[in-house]
Design a protein around this motif. Structure first.
Motif, PDB file in Angstrom:
ATOM      1  N   VAL A   1       0.777  -1.118  -0.095  1.00 27.99           N
ATOM      2  CA  VAL A   1       0.037  -0.056  -0.057  1.00 27.99           C
ATOM      3  C   VAL A   1       0.859   1.293  -0.056  1.00 27.99           C
ATOM      4  O   VAL A   1       0.519   2.205  -0.934  1.00 27.99           O
ATOM      5  CB  VAL A   1      -0.771   0.093   1.276  1.00 27.99           C
ATOM      6  CG1 VAL A   1      -1.684   1.260   1.269  1.00 27.99           C
ATOM      7  CG2 VAL A   1      -1.726  -1.344   1.131  1.00 27.99           C
ATOM      8  N   ALA A   2       2.039   1.135   0.732  1.00 24.58           N
ATOM      9  CA  ALA A   2       2.750   2.375   0.840  1.00 24.58           C
ATOM     10  C   ALA A   2       3.243   2.561  -0.590  1.00 24.58           C
ATOM     11  O   ALA A   2       3.740   3.936  -0.912  1.00 24.58           O
ATOM     12  CB  ALA A   2       4.090   2.122   1.819  1.00 24.58           C
ATOM     13  N   LEU A   3       3.705   1.653  -1.267  1.00 22.09           N
ATOM     14  CA  LEU A   3       4.028   1.734  -2.737  1.00 22.09           C
ATOM     15  C   LEU A   3       3.165   2.142  -3.777  1.00 22.09           C
ATOM     16  O   LEU A   3       3.423   2.592  -4.986  1.00 22.09           O
ATOM     17  CB  LEU A   3       4.912   0.497  -3.140  1.00 22.09           C
ATOM     18  CG  LEU A   3       6.078   0.048  -2.276  1.00 22.09           C
ATOM     19  CD1 LEU A   3       6.686  -1.220  -2.724  1.00 22.09           C
ATOM     20  CD2 LEU A   3       7.351   1.167  -2.474  1.00 22.09           C
ATOM     21  N   GLY A   4       1.686   2.032  -3.293  1.00 24.19           N
ATOM     22  CA  GLY A   4       0.713   2.545  -4.289  1.00 24.19           C
ATOM     23  C   GLY A   4      -0.611   1.508  -4.306  1.00 24.19           C
ATOM     24  O   GLY A   4      -1.443   1.866  -4.853  1.00 24.19           O
ATOM     25  N   ALA A   5      -0.258   0.339  -4.023  1.00 29.38           N
ATOM     26  CA  ALA A   5      -1.433  -0.612  -4.167  1.00 29.38           C
ATOM     27  C   ALA A   5      -2.572  -0.246  -3.360  1.00 29.38           C
ATOM     28  O   ALA A   5      -2.544   0.591  -2.350  1.00 29.38           O
ATOM     29  CB  ALA A   5      -1.127  -2.038  -3.779  1.00 29.38           C
TER      30      ALA A   5
END
Lengths: 554, 203
Positions: free
Chosen positions: A189-193
């Protein structure tokens, strides 16, 4: 940085990361499966199940546990899809048709995750999270449990007892898969998922078009899909979808998740049988085959000999710009050589010979490093055959880890090895003979045949990746592939557990000067050769008709 | 016979209870916990990395869009153009062409795309990079290669009455290198680049 240098750095970073966790994770898993203590949450779960986690099981009881749990899983998952429209979070989607619901249930319970549906427009949020994602966890835990039972067969003597299935199942989920997944999902999530329970919402773009953006609990599913070597994507585009795999870093993280448990389990094996060097010999064979595949496919994709790729100036058809040829090739080899089947690029559009390498990766039985659990028991069965062959050469009764490999053990290993080829080849032949293969091809000629061969190989080996041009959603293929997946998963488990039981009952024979040393590089070489010869002899004719014909015609 | 039926029933009942317990843990508690953490710590990303213009959502940073002349399927020369998409960048229909690397249909599509891109941007065919003429895996690839962005600068500058240097500067500003310097490929996010272009044109 040049393309080649960056790609070498990317592969090296992955290898270093895997090497760093090999020992701690392998030892941790060994402790998980041999610990006498139960966590409070586990006690609570055993009470709810009504199982005594300390009761030892012999192999038939262990197998009954595996089969009963899997049967119930297929039933419940089938039901969930059939009535999803009447349950919460349905998004207005219709119930799944019976043949496709059977196919999907068989697929997720067998850890295959072949998908003949398109996730974003077929499965409700509840089906995805409470049905499919649950099987991602438990089918992986079942695979690990069976592998551990086989390791116990080698480690124990003069008993027939292989441990407790329910305890192994629950511990695999609670102590190994869940903690890693929570961390991995949050990083994704932190990367964008994305990670939400929103439905589809519409935005108006700057050019005045409407665009329908999707929501969903994607990151949590992505983490277990990769860690459990499952592969069923939230979206049809699987891990090539930017919401599942947003950038180069998430791509490498996902590849790491695919490989981390399968590459660490040999350490668990070595620790449990009392000689970590035995584990090193196994992991060296796995790593050698995997790396050879990575080099071959990466080289082919960068060289892009295919005529359409030549014209385009690069093999970018079916690949995402943020991953490029290197990141896509690394993912492709790692997903087909584990039993995962998630994809960050579409294998159908890879170079003809690359497709052959990916197929071969599955055909060797997915043991380099293979699925969680299934990779370890697969490679140990091949080790049994390798020891047997070496024994024949010197005329001695073969023994492995102090256990005699007599006719019963070799018969069980031989049956294990014959199941998947029988399913792949009869499945492909039946599809072609009845015309169902031809009518589902997107491509024609040799590449079209590769699509059919790939589908049956993928299903029978519980991989789940596809040459996705293959039109799999027909009653014939849903049923035939569903059967291949179930038989390809559970028949081998019968032989693995029977073998484990027979080994655990033996009295160990002491090692002598004449005993084949199975913890040396020489044995790793024998093992790799055995794997290559067994798969090569079985599948070469079929490969010649598909990817080899296509690759040589270029 | 009766005992074996009873034993089987008991076994299946136990298996069902095990599955239900594990469903609660992995199918309900786990996604809820991850969603809770994600929404609290990474609210923007967890909800799809929305991109705003004039105070409203105009898309997601991660999902590509088509940039056609409104109401048509012709590429609008005012904008930087994305990679070809067989679903016209519809996120409800993701996936790729599935055509093989030596496929005749794919050869034809690539040849046509090459000529079209070269003519549209007024550059020689040899300058057209691979990503400009091949469909992505997801059909919603948000990025193009820096090379594809560069061959579009002259055309975009002309159509928007900007200098080439101005547009080239925008491309440079929006070129993302490999993640951590070595992961994946360098790229240009089309939506962000076009938004920046829009801001420059307006002022």
């Amino acid at each position: 940085m040049s393309d080649v240098l960056a790609d070498v750095a990317q592969v090296s970073a992955l290898i270093v990361a895997l090497a760093l966790v090999h020992r701690p994770l392998g030892d941790y898993m060994a402790r998980v499966y041999s610990s006498k203590r139960h966590l409070r949450v586990e006690r609570w779960m055993y009470r709810a199940v009504g199982a005594d986690p300390d009761a030892e099981m012999r192999w038939p009881a262990y197998l009954r546990g595996v089969l009963a749990f899997s049967l119930v899983s297929v039933g419940l998952l089938y039901l969930l899809q059939r009535v999803q429209d009447k349950l919460p979070l349905s998004l207005g989607f219709k119930p799944i048709d019976p043949d496709q619901a059977f196919n999907t249930a068989a697929s997720f319970v067998s850890n295959t995750n072949w998908q003949s549906y398109s996730g974003e427009t077929a499965m409700s949020h509840l089906t995805q999270t409470a049905g499919l994602a649950v099987q991602n966890f438990v089918s992986a835990a079942v695979g690990m449990a069976v592998a551990i039972a086989l390791v116990r067969g080698f480690a124990r003597s003069r008993t027939g007892e292989l441990g407790n299935f329910w305890a192994d199942l629950v511990r695999g989920v609670v102590r190994i898969l869940l903690p890693v997944c929570v961390v991995a999902a949050v990083v994704l999530v932190a990367l964008g998922a994305i990670q939400n329970f929103a439905g589809i919402h519409t935005v108006t773009t700057l050019t005045g078009d409407d665009q329908h953006l999707t929501g969903g609990a994607v990151a949590s599913q992505e983490a277990i899909k990769d860690l459990g070597t499952n592969g069923g994507g939230f979206y049809n585009a699987n891990s090539s979808h930017p919401f599942e795999n947003p950038d180069g870093a998430s791509n490498l993280l996902e590849i790491f998740l695919l490989l981390v448990i399968p590459f660490s389990l040999p350490r668990t094996f070595g620790t449990l049988v009392g000689s970590v060097r035995q584990g090193y010999a196994i992991v060296a064979a796995m790593a050698g085959i995997w790396l050879a595949g990575v080099v071959a496919v990466t080289w082919l994709e960068f060289a892009h000999p295919g005529s359409a790729s030549q014209l385009a100036g690069g093999a970018m058809e079916g690949k995402e710009q943020r991953f490029g040829e290197g990141g896509s090739s690394l993912f492709a080899v790692s997903t087909t050589m584990t039993s995962t089947g998630s994809v960050d690029s579409f294998h159908d559009s890879f170079q003809g010979l690359s497709g052959g390498v990916l197929l071969f990766g599955m055909m060797i039985g997915e043991i380099a490093p293979g699925g969680v659990g299934s990779g370890l028991y697969g490679v140990l069965l091949m080790a049994v055959v390798a020891v047997f062959l070496a024994g024949l050469m010197v005329g001695r009764t073969p023994e492995y880890l102090g256990k005699k490999l007599g006719s019963r053990q070799i018969k069980l290993a031989a049956c294990y090895i014959l199941i998947t080829p029988a399913l792949v080849l009869t499945g492909t032949a039946a599809a072609m003979a009845t015309g169902n293969g031809q009518s589902s091809m997107t491509n024609t000629g040799a590449h079209g045949f590769s699509e059919v061969l790939y589908a049956y190989t993928s299903a029978s080996n519980n991989n789940g990746s596809a040459f996705a041009g293959f039109g799999a959603d027909t009653v014939y293929h849903n049923t035939a592939l569903g059967l291949c997946m179930l038989l390809g998963r559970f028949l081998p488990m019968v032989f693995v557990l029977a073998l484990a039981g027979s080994l655990a009952a033996q009295t160990p024979v002491p090692a002598t000067a004449g005993t084949l040393r199975t913890d040396k590089p020489l044995f790793t070489g024998v093992l790799v050769a055995t794997i290559a010869i067994v798969a090569g002899l079985t599948f070469f004719p079929a490969l010649a008709l598909g990817p080899l014909a296509e690759g040589l015609a270029v | 016979m009766n005992t074996s039926v009873r034993n089987t029933t008991r076994l299946l009942w136990g298996a069902l209870r095990a599955l239900l317990v594990l469903t609660v843990v992995t199918g309900i508690l786990y996604p809820l916990a991850v969603t809770g953490i994600a929404q609290a710590a990474f609210h923007h990303k967890a909800n799809g990395s929305a991109v705003k213009a004039d105070g409203r959502d105009v898309g997601s940073k991660l999902i590509g869009q088509s940039w056609d002349v409104p109401g048509t399927e012709r590429p609008d020369p005012k904008w930087f153009q994305p990679r070809p998409s067989h679903s016209s960048y519809d996120p409800l229909s993701t996936g790729s062409s599935q055509l093989g690397a030596s496929d005749r249909k794919l050869e034809k599509a690539v040849r046509e795309a090459k000529e079209q891109v070269a003519a549209f941007n007024d550059v020689p065919v040899s300058k057209v990079p691979a990503d400009a003429v091949t469909g992505s895996a997801s059909a919603v690839d948000p990025d193009i290669s820096p090379a594809y962005a560069r061959i579009q600068t002259a055309r975009v500058a002309r159509e928007n009455h900007l200098s080439r240097a101005q547009v080239r500067k925008l491309v440079d500003q929006h070129t993302e290198g490999r993640d951590l310097g070595f992961l994946g490929e360098s790229r240009v996010n089309v939506l962000e680049l076009n938004l920046a272009l829009r801001t420059v044109v307006k002022h």
